[in-house]
Design a protein around this motif. Structure first.
Motif, short mmCIF file in Angstrom:
data_model
loop_
_atom_site.label_atom_id
_atom_site.label_comp_id
_atom_site.label_asym_id
_atom_site.label_seq_id
_atom_site.Cartn_x
_atom_site.Cartn_y
_atom_site.Cartn_z
N ARG A 54 0.84 -1.20 0.00
CA ARG A 54 0.00 0.00 0.00
C ARG A 54 0.87 1.26 0.00
O ARG A 54 0.68 2.17 0.81
CB ARG A 54 -0.95 0.00 1.22
CG ARG A 54 -1.95 -1.16 1.23
CD ARG A 54 -3.03 -0.91 0.21
NE ARG A 54 -4.17 -1.81 0.32
CZ ARG A 54 -4.37 -2.87 -0.49
NH1 ARG A 54 -3.48 -3.18 -1.39
NH2 ARG A 54 -5.46 -3.57 -0.37
N ASN A 57 -0.48 4.88 0.09
CA ASN A 57 -1.01 5.41 1.36
C ASN A 57 0.05 6.26 2.05
O ASN A 57 -0.24 7.33 2.57
CB ASN A 57 -1.41 4.28 2.31
CG ASN A 57 -2.60 3.49 1.82
OD1 ASN A 57 -2.89 3.48 0.62
ND2 ASN A 57 -3.31 2.85 2.72
N ARG A 62 -2.38 9.17 3.53
CA ARG A 62 -3.80 8.92 3.80
C ARG A 62 -4.17 7.54 3.27
O ARG A 62 -3.41 6.93 2.52
CB ARG A 62 -4.67 9.99 3.15
CG ARG A 62 -4.56 10.01 1.61
CD ARG A 62 -5.71 10.73 0.99
NE ARG A 62 -5.71 12.13 1.36
CZ ARG A 62 -6.84 12.87 1.48
NH1 ARG A 62 -7.99 12.31 1.27
NH2 ARG A 62 -6.76 14.13 1.79
N GLU A 63 -5.35 7.11 3.67
CA GLU A 63 -5.85 5.82 3.22
C GLU A 63 -6.32 5.96 1.78
O GLU A 63 -7.16 6.79 1.47
CB GLU A 63 -7.02 5.41 4.12
CG GLU A 63 -7.31 3.93 4.16
CD GLU A 63 -6.21 3.12 4.81
OE1 GLU A 63 -5.97 2.01 4.33
OE2 GLU A 63 -5.60 3.60 5.79
#
Ligand code: ZN
Length: 76
Positions: A54, A57, A62-63
């Protein structure tokens, strides 16, 4: 610069992800998005690592919507 291997590459060897109004878009050349951008190499290793870890992110702090990562698998 690639978010995975941190190497500098010409733009045509990178996939650009732009954060625009809180939503991430993968630039496909058809549409222009403005905002903060992060890049990943258009290579199997870097794309797979970016999805697994990920990496965007962290790059955007941030997500990121999982759809963005699903979209990245199309480049594999
Ligand atoms: Zn890379």
């Amino acid at each position: 610069m690639c978010v995975v291997c941190r190497s500098m590459k010409p733009r045509n060897e990178l996939i650009r992800v732009t954060l625009c109004n809180g939503v991430t878009h993968i630039n496909n050349g058809k549409q222009k998005y403005f905002g903060r951008s992060a890049y990943v190499c258009n290579s199997k290793e870097c794309i797979e690592t970016a999805i697994k870890k990920r990496s965007f992110n962290r790059a955007f702090r941030r997500e990121i919507d999982h759809k963005t990562y699903e979209e990245l698998t199309k480049f594999l």
